[in-house]
Design a protein around this motif. Structure first.
Motif, PDB file in Angstrom:
ATOM      1  N   LYS A  82      -4.932  58.584   3.375  1.00 11.48           N
ATOM      2  CA  LYS A  82      -4.843  58.859   4.849  1.00 11.48           C
ATOM      3  C   LYS A  82      -3.660  58.307   5.473  1.00 11.48           C
ATOM      4  CE  LYS A  82      -7.139  57.861   9.264  1.00 11.48           C
ATOM      5  NZ  LYS A  82      -7.934  57.035  10.028  1.00 11.48           N
ATOM      6  N   GLY A  85       0.017  59.683   5.112  1.00 13.99           N
ATOM      7  CA  GLY A  85       0.429  60.752   5.923  1.00 13.99           C
ATOM      8  C   GLY A  85       0.036  62.219   5.558  1.00 13.99           C
ATOM      9  N   VAL A  86      -0.554  62.381   4.359  1.00 17.01           N
ATOM     10  CA  VAL A  86      -1.117  63.537   3.773  1.00 17.01           C
ATOM     11  C   VAL A  86      -2.237  63.846   4.933  1.00 17.01           C
ATOM     12  CG1 VAL A  86      -2.168  64.697   1.955  1.00 17.01           C
ATOM     13  CG2 VAL A  86      -0.598  63.041   1.373  1.00 17.01           C
ATOM     14  N   SER A  87      -2.143  65.093   5.543  1.00 20.46           N
ATOM     15  CA  SER A  87      -3.420  65.349   6.235  1.00 20.46           C
ATOM     16  C   SER A  87      -4.683  65.633   5.687  1.00 20.46           C
ATOM     17  CB  SER A  87      -2.985  66.763   7.063  1.00 20.46           C
ATOM     18  OG  SER A  87      -3.370  67.604   6.225  1.00 20.46           O
ATOM     19  N   LEU A  88      -5.598  64.843   6.134  1.00 20.12           N
ATOM     20  CA  LEU A  88      -7.127  65.180   5.401  1.00 20.12           C
ATOM     21  C   LEU A  88      -7.537  66.353   5.158  1.00 20.12           C
ATOM     22  CD1 LEU A  88      -8.559  62.011   7.183  1.00 20.12           C
ATOM     23  CD2 LEU A  88      -7.652  62.341   4.866  1.00 20.12           C
ATOM     24  N   MET A  89      -6.870  67.480   6.020  1.00 18.12           N
ATOM     25  CA  MET A  89      -7.228  68.738   5.735  1.00 18.12           C
ATOM     26  C   MET A  89      -6.700  69.523   4.502  1.00 18.12           C
ATOM     27  SD  MET A  89      -8.059  70.834   8.500  1.00 18.12           S
ATOM     28  CE  MET A  89      -7.288  71.374   9.836  1.00 18.12           C
ATOM     29  N   ARG A  90      -5.393  68.768   3.991  1.00 17.05           N
ATOM     30  CA  ARG A  90      -4.973  69.057   2.883  1.00 17.05           C
ATOM     31  C   ARG A  90      -5.614  68.420   1.728  1.00 17.05           C
ATOM     32  NH1 ARG A  90       1.502  69.635   2.796  1.00 17.05           N
ATOM     33  NH2 ARG A  90       1.778  70.884   4.548  1.00 17.05           N
ATOM     34  N   SER A 210     -12.561  67.695   6.863  1.00 17.51           N
ATOM     35  CA  SER A 210     -11.329  66.620   7.239  1.00 17.51           C
ATOM     36  C   SER A 210     -11.791  65.810   8.483  1.00 17.51           C
ATOM     37  CB  SER A 210     -10.312  67.493   7.725  1.00 17.51           C
ATOM     38  OG  SER A 210      -9.533  66.800   8.620  1.00 17.51           O
ATOM     39  N   ASN A 214     -12.044  61.713   8.319  1.00 19.50           N
ATOM     40  CA  ASN A 214     -11.554  60.689   9.121  1.00 19.50           C
ATOM     41  C   ASN A 214     -12.534  59.724   9.579  1.00 19.50           C
ATOM     42  OD1 ASN A 214      -8.921  60.055  10.360  1.00 19.50           O
ATOM     43  ND2 ASN A 214      -9.907  61.095  12.384  1.00 19.50           N
TER      44      ASN A 214
ATOM     45  N   LYS C  82      -0.334  55.760  10.411  1.00 24.58           N
ATOM     46  CA  LYS C  82       0.109  56.155   9.241  1.00 24.58           C
ATOM     47  C   LYS C  82       1.957  56.299   9.259  1.00 24.58           C
ATOM     48  CE  LYS C  82       0.342  61.160  10.354  1.00 24.58           C
ATOM     49  NZ  LYS C  82      -0.052  62.313  10.483  1.00 24.58           N
ATOM     50  N   ASN C  83       2.334  56.093  10.444  1.00 27.57           N
ATOM     51  CA  ASN C  83       3.871  56.179  10.624  1.00 27.57           C
ATOM     52  C   ASN C  83       4.114  54.762  10.518  1.00 27.57           C
ATOM     53  OD1 ASN C  83       3.999  58.938  10.864  1.00 27.57           O
ATOM     54  ND2 ASN C  83       3.423  58.600  13.167  1.00 27.57           N
TER      55      ASN C  83
END
Lengths: 218, 246, 213
Positions: A82, A85-90, A210, A214, C82-83
């Protein structure tokens, strides 16, 4: 990023000492127990073979559901994903692919052997395989969703309870496909209905999984 | 209205009045409805005296669905605005919803015995209600196993919303399955041709169940708010933070 | 060749205002306000169980405060954790059956910096352990691997939960030198620790969670 996650899952599974094959053994045990319970007569069992194979696949998949996110949640890998920065959808999509490859594909490959033990014609086996292949996305994604909801918590029975209502339409139309395919081929209405169920599961299940991930990481 | 009530203090003020009103209305309509249904209304030609079971069964099944719709609405509010009152509401809708579903199953089975000759038939409607019961039990169990309240509320709301999308799919598939495997079972008295001596008791019983649901839900929300407040005010912070430069 | 510690050329800060957090029914602390920006080191001290890890998770956006708010700001606009945040949890999140190299390579591919893997392993003193499964590493070596993942993330704020646990003296010195490098390029660090606090940047502060009477 999806391929990186899937590759790592496959690598980890291969080094797990065969744990990913447990679902397959369960599948075999379920078939054997059913045969023993039904008296072992092929004539009695033959009409029920598609239903038994479907149930064996569903229960085997259900037993594998809790593990989908268990380890990654408990050891902190999901939190790191998380933050990376990888989207949780992915992440949900990657985990669906891993699950389909590691837990469902071995079952699908073993279905032809079921034709030997139930002595059912090739066309029926083809129909069963087709129905299960079409249902695989839905079967996988509802497992991913409930595993994302329960994450690290114990709840083997609860995962069965929660997924059952989602799997009932699959079971109904899956077995509908088995009959319909043998009668009217690939054009059967039931096949389209089952494809529809899988598409709905993708549209609803992936965003929901996702969101659940989260919620477990905030 | 919803915005106004979103404050727990104001809600408690509102429910102080609303809860007894719902309770009294539920009591009156229930007594009246049961009188009309069990004593006043005539036995049906087709079903005999057992038709009276319909007056408890149909409203129970109907309220069970209504409760799920309410549960989904509260879940959407909880998910989007993260409002604690919506969490309490969702949870408090689910409990009577489960009870009504169970009641619908029991009364359906009791009605089935004289109508079908068996306690249970895998007909489309009964099977759908049974699956709804599974959905409710799964939802409530999820609340039970997650100790952190906010997280439990969020996860439960996701499950409720996905479950809501799934309900018409279940209904459609079970009915399709039913026509495939079962001959048509008993006919339930349908609305269009329903004579007033059946329609009236049914309508009053529907109202009674709705008020009962409202009363139980309000009481549930009140209890949940108070329980929450006690757990929060009961403990003092165990540490304080001091920042200094070196 | 990409640099291991590239300059951080963005303006950022993290603001915690009036935080209140609890574990289960127990309120851990209330009214906590703190801020961290480029060049800062914030030590978080306190006894076991007092809420250091919970606070760190809040800074990392992995735990929501009951009251109050945390905002992550980049170039004067709110941004997602995350940034800004790289988080080193207390437990190792290395996969036991992967080798050190494979484990690091996974995260390098997630961050898109595969060319830095060797260099990073060298910088934490694990160059010779690349082909060893992480389950065969010592606790201190696993900590070094976690440091490597902080570096490879290239995020401005390092949130570290007891980085020195199970570390030898060399390891302790390594942590200090890595943090100093990170501060010098414009980074910042929030460190929960039981060690003696050290002045690792000109703006070093200590946040102590003290049991209230």
């Amino acid at each position: 990023m999806i391929t990186a996650i899937v590759n790592r899952d496959l690598k980890l599974a291969l080094r797990s000492g065969g744990a990913w094959l447990h679902g397959l053994f369960f599948f075999a045990v379920f078939i054997a127990l059913s045969a023993i319970a039904m008296g072992g007569s092929l004539n009695v069992m033959r009409p029920f073979a598609p239903a038994l194979i479907w149930l064996a696949v569903i229960f085997s998949a259900m037993l594998s559901f809790p593990a989908i996110f268990l380890e990654d949640y408990q050891d902190g890998n999901l939190a790191q994903l998380k933050l990376s920065g990888v989207s949780l959808m992915r992440v949900a999509i990657a985990k669906s692919i891993s699950f389909a490859l590691l837990s469902i594909a071995p079952l699908l490959l073993s279905i032809p052997f079921a034709s030997l033990v139930f002595d059912i014609p090739q066309k029926t086996i083809l129909a069963i395989s087709l129905s299960l292949i079409i249902a695989t996305p839905a079967l996988t994604i509802y497992g991913v969703l409930t595993s994302a909801i329960l994450a690290g918590r114990r709840g083997g029975f609860l995962i069965v309870l929660i997924t059952t209502p989602f799997l009932i339409p699959l079971l109904i139309f899956g077995l509908g496909v088995v009959t319909a395919f043998q009668e009217s081929g690939v054009g059967a209405l039931e096949i389209r209905a089952l494809i529809g169920l899988s598409l709905i599961s993708i549209a609803v299940g992936i965003p929901a999984a996702s969101a659940a991930l989260n919620a477990n990481l905030e | 209205m919803i915005n106004y009530l979103a404050n727990p203090v104001r809600f408690l003020k509102f429910s102080k009045v609303a809860t007894p009103v719902f309770g009294v209305l539920a009591g009156i309509t229930m007594v009246l409805g049961l009188y009309l249904a069990l004593i006043k209304s005539p036995p049906a030609i087709e079903h005999g005296e057992s038709v009276r079971m319909m007056y408890t069964h149909v409203p129970a099944a109907w309220s069970a669905m209504m409760a799920y719709a309410a549960l989904t609405t509260a879940s959407v509010v909880s998910f989007i605005w993260r409002h604690p009152l919506a969490d309490s509401a969702a949870k408090s809708f689910a409990v009577p919803g489960t009870a009504f579903t169970f009641l619908a199953l029991v009364t359906g089975s009791l009605w089935g015995k004289p109508a079908w000759g068996t306690w249970w038939q895998w007909d489309g409607r009964m099977t759908s209600v049974l699956i709804l019961f599974f959905i409710y039990v799964g939802y409530l169990s999820l609340w039970q196993i997650i100790p952190e309240r906010k997280r439990a509320a969020r996860l439960a709301s996701i499950l409720a919303m996905v479950g809501f999308v799934n309900i018409p799919i279940i209904k459609f598939s079970v009915e399709w399955w039913n026509t495939l495997h079962q001959p048509a079972s008993i006919s339930t008295p349908g609305a269009p041709g329903m004579p007033p001596e059946i329609l009236w008791p049914l309508a009053v019983m529907m109202a009674a169940y709705s008020f009962l649901f409202g009363w139980l839900a309000l009481r549930g929300i009140e209890a949940d708010i108070i329980r929450n407040r006690q757990s929060k005010t009961g403990s003092k912070p165990s540490a304080r933070a001091v920042i200094e430069a070196i | 060749m990409t640099a291991l510690f590239p300059d951080i050329n963005t303006q950022y800060c993290i603001n915690a205002r009036d935080l209140s957090m609890s574990r289960g029914e127990n309120v851990l602390f209330e009214g906590l306000t703190a801020s961290v920006t480029s060049g800062d080191v914030l030590w978080v001290q306190g006894n076991n169980g007092i809420g250091k890890t919970t606070l760190l998770q809040a800074f990392a956006g992995l735990s929501r405060p009951d009251f109050g708010a945390i905002s992550w700001i980049q170039e004067d606009a709110e941004t997602a954790p995350k940034n800004l945040i790289a988080y080193q949890p207390h437990q190792s999140f290395a996969k036991p059956t992967l080798t050190t190299l494979e484990d690091l390579a996974f995260w390098a591919s997630i961050y898109g910096v595969q060319d830095l893997i060797e260099l990073t392993l060298n910088s934490v003193g694990l160059a010779a352990k690349g082909s060893v499964p992480t389950q065969k590493l010592s606790a201190g070596q696993r900590r070094r691997l976690a440091l490597a993942k902080l570096i490879i993330s290239r995020k401005p704020i390092w949130v570290m939960d007891e980085p020195s646990a199970a570390m030898d003296t060399d390891g302790m010195a390594l942590i200090d030198s890595l943090i100093e490098k990170h501060i010098n390029r414009g980074g910042s660090a929030i460190i929960a620790s039981h060690d003696a606090t050290r002045k690792l940047s000109s703006n070093t502060r200590i946040l102590t969670l003290r049991a209230s009477a």
